[in-house]
Design an enzyme around this catalytic site. Sequence first.
Site, PDB file in Angstrom:
ATOM      1  N   GLU A   1       0.378   0.310   2.392  1.00 23.21           N
ATOM      2  CA  GLU A   1       0.613   1.103   1.269  1.00 23.21           C
ATOM      3  C   GLU A   1       1.863   1.005   0.899  1.00 23.21           C
ATOM      4  O   GLU A   1       2.844   1.131   1.489  1.00 23.21           O
ATOM      5  CB  GLU A   1       0.109   2.716   1.394  1.00 23.21           C
ATOM      6  CG  GLU A   1       0.255   3.293   0.275  1.00 23.21           C
ATOM      7  CD  GLU A   1      -0.618   4.466   0.231  1.00 23.21           C
ATOM      8  OE1 GLU A   1      -1.643   4.657   1.025  1.00 23.21           O
ATOM      9  OE2 GLU A   1      -0.395   5.534  -0.520  1.00 23.21           O
TER      10      GLU A   1
ATOM     11  N   ASN B   1      -1.369   8.484   4.805  1.00 26.60           N
ATOM     12  CA  ASN B   1      -2.840   8.568   4.331  1.00 26.60           C
ATOM     13  C   ASN B   1      -3.772   8.180   5.429  1.00 26.60           C
ATOM     14  O   ASN B   1      -4.026   6.930   5.421  1.00 26.60           O
ATOM     15  CB  ASN B   1      -3.101   8.072   2.972  1.00 26.60           C
ATOM     16  CG  ASN B   1      -2.119   8.449   1.872  1.00 26.60           C
ATOM     17  OD1 ASN B   1      -2.055   9.776   1.946  1.00 26.60           O
ATOM     18  ND2 ASN B   1      -1.320   7.736   1.223  1.00 26.60           N
TER      19      ASN B   1
ATOM     20  N   GLU C   1      -1.829  15.131  -2.278  1.00 26.66           N
ATOM     21  CA  GLU C   1      -2.620  13.903  -2.934  1.00 26.66           C
ATOM     22  C   GLU C   1      -4.155  13.751  -2.183  1.00 26.66           C
ATOM     23  O   GLU C   1      -4.477  12.566  -1.746  1.00 26.66           O
ATOM     24  CB  GLU C   1      -1.859  12.690  -2.799  1.00 26.66           C
ATOM     25  CG  GLU C   1      -0.378  12.892  -3.445  1.00 26.66           C
ATOM     26  CD  GLU C   1       0.324  11.492  -3.517  1.00 26.66           C
ATOM     27  OE1 GLU C   1       0.263  10.827  -2.521  1.00 26.66           O
ATOM     28  OE2 GLU C   1       1.245  11.327  -4.385  1.00 26.66           O
TER      29      GLU C   1
ATOM     30  N   ARG D   1       4.777  17.039   6.710  1.00 26.24           N
ATOM     31  CA  ARG D   1       5.387  16.534   5.328  1.00 26.24           C
ATOM     32  C   ARG D   1       5.419  17.612   4.155  1.00 26.24           C
ATOM     33  O   ARG D   1       4.207  18.278   4.119  1.00 26.24           O
ATOM     34  CB  ARG D   1       4.876  15.278   4.824  1.00 26.24           C
ATOM     35  CG  ARG D   1       5.183  14.018   5.872  1.00 26.24           C
ATOM     36  CD  ARG D   1       4.552  12.649   5.580  1.00 26.24           C
ATOM     37  NE  ARG D   1       5.422  12.023   4.413  1.00 26.24           N
ATOM     38  CZ  ARG D   1       4.834  11.721   3.358  1.00 26.24           C
ATOM     39  NH1 ARG D   1       3.518  11.939   2.929  1.00 26.24           N
ATOM     40  NH2 ARG D   1       5.450  10.967   2.319  1.00 26.24           N
TER      41      ARG D   1
ATOM     42  N   ARG E   1       5.892  19.742 -11.506  1.00 25.29           N
ATOM     43  CA  ARG E   1       5.901  19.227 -10.074  1.00 25.29           C
ATOM     44  C   ARG E   1       7.134  19.298  -9.268  1.00 25.29           C
ATOM     45  O   ARG E   1       7.076  19.281  -7.981  1.00 25.29           O
ATOM     46  CB  ARG E   1       5.316  17.853 -10.153  1.00 25.29           C
ATOM     47  CG  ARG E   1       5.286  16.890  -9.115  1.00 25.29           C
ATOM     48  CD  ARG E   1       4.793  15.501  -9.225  1.00 25.29           C
ATOM     49  NE  ARG E   1       5.033  14.846  -8.107  1.00 25.29           N
ATOM     50  CZ  ARG E   1       4.697  13.682  -8.220  1.00 25.29           C
ATOM     51  NH1 ARG E   1       3.496  12.824  -8.965  1.00 25.29           N
ATOM     52  NH2 ARG E   1       5.033  12.747  -7.182  1.00 25.29           N
TER      53      ARG E   1
ATOM     54  N   ASP F   1       9.411  11.669  -6.482  1.00 25.87           N
ATOM     55  CA  ASP F   1       9.101  10.818  -5.664  1.00 25.87           C
ATOM     56  C   ASP F   1       9.989   9.266  -5.710  1.00 25.87           C
ATOM     57  O   ASP F   1       9.712   8.277  -6.303  1.00 25.87           O
ATOM     58  CB  ASP F   1       7.809  10.335  -6.031  1.00 25.87           C
ATOM     59  CG  ASP F   1       6.715   9.624  -5.018  1.00 25.87           C
ATOM     60  OD1 ASP F   1       7.311   9.700  -3.950  1.00 25.87           O
ATOM     61  OD2 ASP F   1       5.798   9.120  -5.279  1.00 25.87           O
TER      62      ASP F   1
ATOM     63  N   GLU G   1       9.242   0.766  -3.731  1.00 22.76           N
ATOM     64  CA  GLU G   1       8.299   1.207  -4.444  1.00 22.76           C
ATOM     65  C   GLU G   1       8.455   1.096  -5.991  1.00 22.76           C
ATOM     66  O   GLU G   1       8.004   0.656  -6.687  1.00 22.76           O
ATOM     67  CB  GLU G   1       7.566   2.544  -3.985  1.00 22.76           C
ATOM     68  CG  GLU G   1       6.412   2.877  -4.959  1.00 22.76           C
ATOM     69  CD  GLU G   1       5.543   4.219  -4.551  1.00 22.76           C
ATOM     70  OE1 GLU G   1       6.111   4.769  -3.404  1.00 22.76           O
ATOM     71  OE2 GLU G   1       4.644   4.633  -5.037  1.00 22.76           O
TER      72      GLU G   1
ATOM     73  N   GLU H   1      18.993   0.544 -12.249  1.00 26.90           N
ATOM     74  CA  GLU H   1      18.892   1.749 -13.068  1.00 26.90           C
ATOM     75  C   GLU H   1      19.250   1.326 -14.252  1.00 26.90           C
ATOM     76  O   GLU H   1      18.494   2.243 -15.217  1.00 26.90           O
ATOM     77  CB  GLU H   1      19.909   2.705 -12.432  1.00 26.90           C
ATOM     78  CG  GLU H   1      19.778   4.014 -13.170  1.00 26.90           C
ATOM     79  CD  GLU H   1      20.721   5.182 -12.710  1.00 26.90           C
ATOM     80  OE1 GLU H   1      21.612   4.569 -11.894  1.00 26.90           O
ATOM     81  OE2 GLU H   1      20.476   6.408 -13.009  1.00 26.90           O
TER      82      GLU H   1
ATOM     83  N   TRP I   1      -0.624  13.424 -13.075  1.00 28.61           N
ATOM     84  CA  TRP I   1       0.210  13.456 -11.658  1.00 28.61           C
ATOM     85  C   TRP I   1       1.625  14.280 -11.867  1.00 28.61           C
ATOM     86  O   TRP I   1       2.395  14.341 -10.922  1.00 28.61           O
ATOM     87  CB  TRP I   1       0.577  11.904 -11.533  1.00 28.61           C
ATOM     88  CG  TRP I   1      -0.584  11.215 -11.074  1.00 28.61           C
ATOM     89  CD1 TRP I   1      -1.506  10.229 -11.756  1.00 28.61           C
ATOM     90  CD2 TRP I   1      -1.044  11.058  -9.617  1.00 28.61           C
ATOM     91  NE1 TRP I   1      -2.482   9.869 -11.101  1.00 28.61           N
ATOM     92  CE2 TRP I   1      -2.232  10.302  -9.864  1.00 28.61           C
ATOM     93  CE3 TRP I   1      -0.700  11.617  -8.540  1.00 28.61           C
ATOM     94  CZ2 TRP I   1      -2.844   9.827  -8.870  1.00 28.61           C
ATOM     95  CZ3 TRP I   1      -1.532  11.329  -7.437  1.00 28.61           C
ATOM     96  CH2 TRP I   1      -2.717  10.551  -7.523  1.00 28.61           C
TER      97      TRP I   1
HETATM   98  C1  GCU Z   1       3.893   8.363  -3.349  1.00 28.92           C
HETATM   99  C2  GCU Z   1       3.345   6.883  -3.063  1.00 28.92           C
HETATM  100  C3  GCU Z   1       2.037   6.863  -2.271  1.00 28.92           C
HETATM  101  C4  GCU Z   1       2.202   7.762  -0.944  1.00 28.92           C
HETATM  102  C5  GCU Z   1       2.939   9.100  -1.180  1.00 28.92           C
HETATM  103  C6  GCU Z   1       3.391   9.791  -0.085  1.00 28.92           C
HETATM  104  O1  GCU Z   1       3.324   8.876  -4.246  1.00 28.92           O
HETATM  105  O2  GCU Z   1       2.958   6.321  -4.300  1.00 28.92           O
HETATM  106  O3  GCU Z   1       1.582   5.670  -1.910  1.00 28.92           O
HETATM  107  O4  GCU Z   1       1.140   7.945  -0.384  1.00 28.92           O
HETATM  108  O5  GCU Z   1       3.956   8.788  -2.015  1.00 28.92           O
HETATM  109  O6  GCU Z   1       4.644   9.961   0.333  1.00 28.92           O
HETATM  110  O7  GCU Z   1       2.493  10.623   0.604  1.00 28.92           O
END
Ligand code: GCU
Length: 692
Positions: free
Chosen positions: A171, A214, A298, A331, A348, A377, A405, A524, A554
């Site tokens: 991911e 995840n 999430e 977390r 958020r 994020d 990311e 940036e 989101w």
């Molecule tokens: C971001 C990311 C996800 C990840 C999440 C997290 O949203 O895009 O892929 O799972 O952070 O930190 O849990």
Amino acid sequence: QGEDGYLAWLPYRRQETKEGLERCKAYRQIVVAAAAEDGGAVIQSAAAELARGLESLSGLSAAVVNEGEVPESGAYIQLALFSSPAAGMDRLFPAAVRTEIGPEGFTMQTEADTGRIVIAAAAPAGLLYGAFHLLRLFAAGQSVDGLNIQENPVNPLRMINHWDNMDGSIERGYAGKSIFFENNRFKADKQRIRDYARLLASVGINAVSINNVNVHKQETLLITEEFLPDVAEVAAIFREYAVKLFLSVNYAAPVEMGELPTADPLDPAVQAWWQRRTQDVYAAIPDFGGYVVKADSENRPGPFTYGRDHADGANMLAEGLEPYGGIVIWRCFVYNCKQDWRDRKTDRARAAYDHFKPLDGRFKDNVILQVKNGPIDFQVREPISPLLGAMPSTHQVLELQITQEYTGQQRHLCYLVPQWREILDFDTHLKGNGSTVKRIASGELHGSRLAGIAAVSNIGDDANWTGHRLAQANLYGYGRLTWNPELTSSAIAEEWIRLTFGNGSEKLIRTVQQMLLDSWGIYESYTAPLGVGFMVNPDHHYGPNVEGYEYSMWGTYHFADWQGIGVDRTKATGTGYTGQYAGPNFERYESLETCPDELLLFFHHVPYTHKLHSGKTVIQHIYDTHFDGAEQAERLAAQWEALAGSMDEGLHRQVAERLAEQAEHAKEWRDRINTYFYRRCGIADEQGRTIY
Ligand code: GCU
């Protein structure tokens, strides 16, 4: 010599100068103070690294010998624990020195008359870090005469989080597939994991979680007999390099494995289930680190389902781990990911603080809360999460993202160390002036037993680990900065360049250093302006899409209309988020007059004609930075072009291709952003440049 980049910053190139070469040639015997007891393997790793490194640097063979075989003449390197009876230990390292050295620290001295270099430590890990430190000096062509060094890591936990799935995907991975897993199993060949462990240890990393936060179906089984033998094998490899292994666990594991009808943390059957599982884990891996948990975040399961809170959830797992000295890393990336974009009250950015701050004092002593550096994020620019340091009775670690990311996905150059330095240097004022994030992360500010920094990995099975060769500097820099947050971005860059490319060309060193140092600012400038965040394509998050998230669930909006842009997060008229900061920071962000330009749109909704401190209007700033950023991206490519011939051709070409892509893509960013805002507000660019 691995010009595919596999050796990363450990190629230990043959020394270019006669002096440097002679120096390395002189130290070809590594003497180990025998330690058959615990930790012997780590000491052996340290010695083997020194021998391997010096061999490569000098072109001559080097050998590891036991204490009984101390060479009679000539210089040599000695690795010794303080407890060892090696000659001269008391003289070189008197009690006053030893007490300054913590469990992972080391001290190092060169004996004037013999040239012997002694690395000494309280425990094996210190010797390993000392060995890599000494190798850095040799490789950088520095003198090793008269060394008198004392080093301790500032952060107790220095961790890497992998977001690897067992099907081999990663991911947010931009450098190939997992080095741990494929086809829902562990990879049979573990050599790459060993090579990775070396890289981590060389920059002082001492903990790793190997699977995605995840936790899907197959990964849920990592804590079962089906996979524990594999996990143990991987843990054993990391153990030789003093890296502790952690696993991410699925909060609903008892249910999803079909063993219990509930995962309620207050249900005794659930507690017993986790205790049993944890016992199995420790039977396989006696020094297992613990669990990393993403819960109620999430769409991941968590204690909320049962009307319990995060403290209930974390403490239940912590109880199972406690007898073995294990920890729960829980977390705090918790927010409503099903928000209605029409709802302008829910913010958020507020979520982590609102959820966790009231729980201060409720967590068991072996729980650490892991807090992302910013409230949203990992954007290219965000304020510091107000939750950091705001729970004095709770252990916390800072979470950073090495994988790029939102910062160009390792196709764009973005050296992140300057960003991390800003984060670490930020003064929260929570306990008066000087309450910096680095003092919170290290545990010093609140006297926390458990503390440190974790970061999401940027590596995969690409030959060079990180896809973009220059992205290796981020992994290197993360380790070095986490060891010592006082190191400057530029010093770390130079270290990495010398280790990676050698000391042969001063032009190369200075050019690459400048490119690295400029890159975050450049990225940036052609992407999301003034701290506004999220202007990327949904899902994969690559490339510009100004409204990509504007009408989504989101919670990441910029509210651009024909008059203005930004999120009013003030207490006076907005979401009240600013109120989560301590005094001076609250005031600074709350007021339009004092809010720093680079974060203006994070905190305020302003007209396009609003004047920044820089003297420019917001809209002109957007135009200028985007034209300028795209130009600078082209300049990066040109700077690199000028280095052709001063390095391996394949390596040069690989980076050149990525920089060319970046330059092209930066124009796409420039034109999309500029055009969007021009069409929105109709205000022309003062310089009359082309906007579509
Ligand atoms: C971001 C990311 C996800 C990840 C999440 C997290 O949203 O895009 O892929 O799972 O952070 O930190 O849990």
